[in-house]
Design a protein around this motif. Structure first.
Motif, PDB file in Angstrom:
ATOM      1  N   PRO A 183       0.813  -1.232   0.000  1.00 36.63           N
ATOM      2  CA  PRO A 183       0.000   0.000   0.000  1.00 36.63           C
ATOM      3  C   PRO A 183       0.841   1.275   0.000  1.00 36.63           C
ATOM      4  N   VAL A 184       1.994   1.247   0.706  1.00 33.78           N
ATOM      5  CA  VAL A 184       2.828   2.451   0.735  1.00 33.78           C
ATOM      6  C   VAL A 184       3.352   2.760  -0.663  1.00 33.78           C
ATOM      7  N   LEU A 185       3.818   1.698  -1.345  1.00 30.41           N
ATOM      8  CA  LEU A 185       4.338   1.897  -2.699  1.00 30.41           C
ATOM      9  C   LEU A 185       3.241   2.427  -3.619  1.00 30.41           C
ATOM     10  N   GLN A 186       2.050   1.796  -3.488  1.00 25.64           N
ATOM     11  CA  GLN A 186       0.931   2.260  -4.334  1.00 25.64           C
ATOM     12  C   GLN A 186       0.566   3.717  -4.043  1.00 25.64           C
ATOM     13  N   THR A 187       0.615   4.073  -2.750  1.00 26.89           N
ATOM     14  CA  THR A 187       0.308   5.460  -2.371  1.00 26.89           C
ATOM     15  C   THR A 187       1.291   6.424  -3.020  1.00 26.89           C
ATOM     16  N   LEU A 188       2.592   6.054  -2.956  1.00 27.57           N
ATOM     17  CA  LEU A 188       3.603   6.921  -3.543  1.00 27.57           C
ATOM     18  C   LEU A 188       3.404   7.036  -5.054  1.00 27.57           C
ATOM     19  N   LEU A 189       3.030   5.912  -5.675  1.00 32.30           N
ATOM     20  CA  LEU A 189       2.799   5.954  -7.124  1.00 32.30           C
ATOM     21  C   LEU A 189       1.610   6.854  -7.457  1.00 32.30           C
ATOM     22  N   TRP A 190       0.543   6.713  -6.665  1.00 34.64           N
ATOM     23  CA  TRP A 190      -0.628   7.577  -6.878  1.00 34.64           C
ATOM     24  C   TRP A 190      -0.240   9.051  -6.726  1.00 34.64           C
ATOM     25  N   GLY A 191       0.520   9.326  -5.662  1.00 36.92           N
ATOM     26  CA  GLY A 191       0.945  10.707  -5.424  1.00 36.92           C
ATOM     27  C   GLY A 191       1.758  11.236  -6.587  1.00 36.92           C
ATOM     28  N   ALA A 192       2.726  10.424  -7.034  1.00 39.14           N
ATOM     29  CA  ALA A 192       3.571  10.854  -8.149  1.00 39.14           C
ATOM     30  C   ALA A 192       2.726  11.090  -9.397  1.00 39.14           C
ATOM     31  N   GLY A 193       1.788  10.145  -9.642  1.00 41.81           N
ATOM     32  CA  GLY A 193       0.936  10.280 -10.820  1.00 41.81           C
ATOM     33  C   GLY A 193       0.106  11.558 -10.777  1.00 41.81           C
ATOM     34  N   ILE A 194      -0.491  11.828  -9.619  1.00 46.36           N
ATOM     35  CA  ILE A 194      -1.315  13.038  -9.468  1.00 46.36           C
ATOM     36  C   ILE A 194      -0.458  14.285  -9.690  1.00 46.36           C
ATOM     37  N   ALA A 195       0.733  14.298  -9.083  1.00 46.86           N
ATOM     38  CA  ALA A 195       1.603  15.475  -9.224  1.00 46.86           C
ATOM     39  C   ALA A 195       2.027  15.671 -10.670  1.00 46.86           C
ATOM     40  N   VAL A 196       2.379  14.571 -11.334  1.00 47.17           N
ATOM     41  CA  VAL A 196       2.864  14.683 -12.714  1.00 47.17           C
ATOM     42  C   VAL A 196       1.766  15.230 -13.632  1.00 47.17           C
ATOM     43  N   VAL A 197       0.540  14.819 -13.378  1.00 47.04           N
ATOM     44  CA  VAL A 197      -0.557  15.292 -14.226  1.00 47.04           C
ATOM     45  C   VAL A 197      -0.979  16.714 -13.845  1.00 47.04           C
ATOM     46  N   PHE A 198      -1.168  16.948 -12.542  1.00 48.18           N
ATOM     47  CA  PHE A 198      -1.823  18.198 -12.145  1.00 48.18           C
ATOM     48  C   PHE A 198      -0.886  19.380 -11.929  1.00 48.18           C
TER      49      PHE A 198
END
Lengths: 323, 269
Positions: free
Chosen positions: B242-257
């Motif tokens: 879950p931690v890895l997935q959270t970091l990936l989600w965060g990175a994805g959101i930042a990269v897009v937004f």
């Protein structure tokens, strides 16, 4: 002569609308320069370009000798900006607002506080120093706005409609402050819709309409340029008004205006005055008032633009909502 | 025609160093935090609302959903931390929009300060507020009986992970802040999007108690992912995934937004 502000061929479009259609300006150092025009004339857009807030599509400008695009950071160290859109933080107190700006300009905490206190003092805001700005009156608010733009001791000050919406007393207070600043050597670019304000403060005025400078000069030159003199005749008996209108029209060669009990007509040749006296005498019309005076800036504006300064249609005000 | 002559002492600097930019950021963060002093409502928003949610859910739904309020608190507190953090990101867009519409932003931009400092200062201040809310929730949770299973390291990890995720999510708020015409619309966006998003996760109700069609969504909902990571760190259970997935989600959101938000801001001003 040194110029604190120079602009050449500034063009700025917002979508299909052209806010600036090629503006040239040259403001001598240490003077007050007035940009006079109705809402939507392009005054605010011009100031925003000169204050590095907005890029022009064409043309270029320098402030203090520095290009407003290439050397924007240097320009920002020289200027102060006060306008309806460049505002202080309403949730902070007056003192905190000035402290914030002093700190951002690189002053130490103690120096920034001292500078803020001094400005609050100068502007008669000491008593309100620790009140949130949202509780300030309109006049206090404008004075704080102006104080905020003076924290860095700017050499060039942009005042965008500094007195719009103020009562006459607050307006006079602000005018006095501007005069003091100019006496200290600050160059001021003032935009205003008020002809009186430009007349009172500015040494040079550029009249702006539809994104262009349509006339430029000292207030006196502008008044003279339109040929502008007005002949006013007020007959003692209102019943004579129609006759007076007919005579005045004949003598001046243009259609006179009737305002209440007086007839006014624009004249270009002062010799109409004796002629007018002779004709009124021949018609045996007793006169309560007969005067020839230079045109007011209001009349100058009317003759230059074909409309009065205040009655521009509201929908031309695109400067604050660029499409 | 010569330009205005400046004495060498007054000659303005050509550009700004990073250190100066950081100083501007800290000063502007101070400004956002000192506002709280004059607007205590904001502190109430940051404090009362999360505490009220914890109390309501623990005692009103706890027994019904989990059988006991203590067990439910353990299950729900990490999730409510995520929900609260997401709501709190809206402060960033709200404040930014307020500055844009009131003209404060233009005043700041006319000053010789780093171009990125006004935004960075605001985000820094909002991160401090986030940290306050997280600490408050953990504190109130502990009083009500929430027990940390993984010690100090787990708490520090949870803190850091949630702050990192909200930092990324705040770019969404910045984008909304530069797009809408008035601050209140940021709040409306928050309610319209964050309410359904957080309630259709596993933060209040375990996934297997929901209808099948909803379960598929709940599984992939990033709120579920972040809540699972916090549960792992604070209470126990799987952590790495879950931690890895959270970091990936965060990175994805930042990269897009982040690029969208920065572009939007540049177009707005």
């Amino acid at each position: 002569m040194d110029h604190a502000i120079r602009a050449e061929g500034l063009v700025r479009r917002f979508g299909a609308t052209t806010a600036l259609a090629g503006v040239d300006l040259a403001v001598p150092t240490g003077t007050v320069f007035g940009l006079l025009g109705p809402n939507g004339a392009g005054k605010t857009t011009a100031v925003r370009v000169l204050a590095t807030l907005l890029r022009a599509d064409e043309g270029h400008a320098t402030v203090g000798g520095f290009d407003v695009v290439r050397d924007a950071h240097r320009v920002r160290q020289l200027i102060g900006l006060t306008g309806q859109y460049a505002s202080v933080d309403e949730t902070l107190t007056g003192a905190e607002n000035l402290l914030l700006i002093g700190r951002l300009l690189g002053l130490g905490r103690a120096d920034a506080k001292r500078r803020g206190r001094q400005l609050l003092d100068d502007f008669g805001l000491s008593d309100a120093a620790d009140r949130a700005v949202k509780t300030f009156s309109g006049g206090m608010r404008r004075r704080l706005d102006l104080a905020a733009s003076l924290v860095g001791r700017p050499q060039v000050l942009f005042l965008d409609e500094p007195t719009t919406g103020l009562d006459p007393r607050s307006r006079n207070d602000l005018w006095d402050i501007v005069r003091t600043l100019v006496a200290d050597g600050v160059t001021v670019l003032l935009t205003t819709q008020y002809l009186e304000e430009a007349d009172q403060l500015a040494g040079q005025i550029a009249v702006v309409d539809h994104g262009r400078v349509i006339a430029q000069g000292t207030p006196e030159e502008l008044k003279a340029k339109t040929g502008g003199q007005t002949l006013t005749v007020r007959p003692v008996d209102v019943a004579d008004l129609a006759t007076v209108v007919a005579i005045a029209g004949e003598v001046a060669g243009v259609t006179p205006d009737v305002a209440q009990t007086a007839v006014t007509v624009a004249v270009n040749d002062p010799r109409v005055l004796p002629v007018m006296v002779g004709r009124l005498d021949a018609a045996e019309i007793p006169v309560a008032e007969l005067a020839l005076r230079g045109a007011s800036l209001d009349e100058v504006f009317l003759s230059l633009t074909g409309h009065r300064a205040e009655d521009a249609p509201a929908d031309t005000d695109l400067e604050r909502t660029p499409a | 025609m010569t330009a205005v002559t400046l004495s060498p002492a007054l000659a303005p600097a050509r550009r700004l160093g990073v250190t100066a930019g950081l100083r501007h950021t800290f000063t502007l963060a101070w400004r956002s935090l000192v506002q709280i002093k004059h607007n205590p409502m904001e502190l109430l928003d940051l404090s009362i609302q999360p505490v009220m949610f914890v109390l309501l859910f623990t005692y009103v739904f706890g027994t019904a959903i989990a059988g006991s309020s203590g067990e439910y608190l353990t299950f729900m507190l990490p999730g409510i931390m995520v929900q609260n953090a997401l709501f709190a990101t809206m402060t960033t867009g709200f404040g930014l929009n307020n500055d844009l519409t009131k003209g404060v932003f233009d005043r700041l931009r006319a000053l010789p300060i780093a171009r990125w400092a006004p935004l960075a200062g605001r985000i820094l201040a909002d991160t401090v507020k986030q940290a306050w809310s997280i600490a408050l929730l953990l504190g109130v949770g502990s009083i009500l009986g929430f027990r940390v299973g993984n010690g100090v390291l787990g708490v520090v990890g949870a803190f850091a992970l949630l702050l990192a995720f909200t930092l990324a999510a705040s770019w969404i708020s910045v984008l909304v802040g530069v797009l809408v015409s008035e601050p209140d619309k940021v709040q409306i966006f928050g309610f319209m999007v964050i309410f359904p998003l957080t309630f259709t996760s596993n933060i209040f109700v375990p996934t297997d108690r929901m209808p099948g069609w909803l379960q598929n969504w709940v599984e992939v909902n990033p709120v579920t992912v972040v809540a699972d990571a916090l549960r792992g760190l604070l209470v126990g259970g799987p952590v790495a995934g879950p931690v890895l997935q959270t970091l990936l989600w965060g990175a994805g959101i930042a990269v897009v937004f982040a690029p969208l938000a920065v572009r939007g801001l540049k177009r707005r001003v």
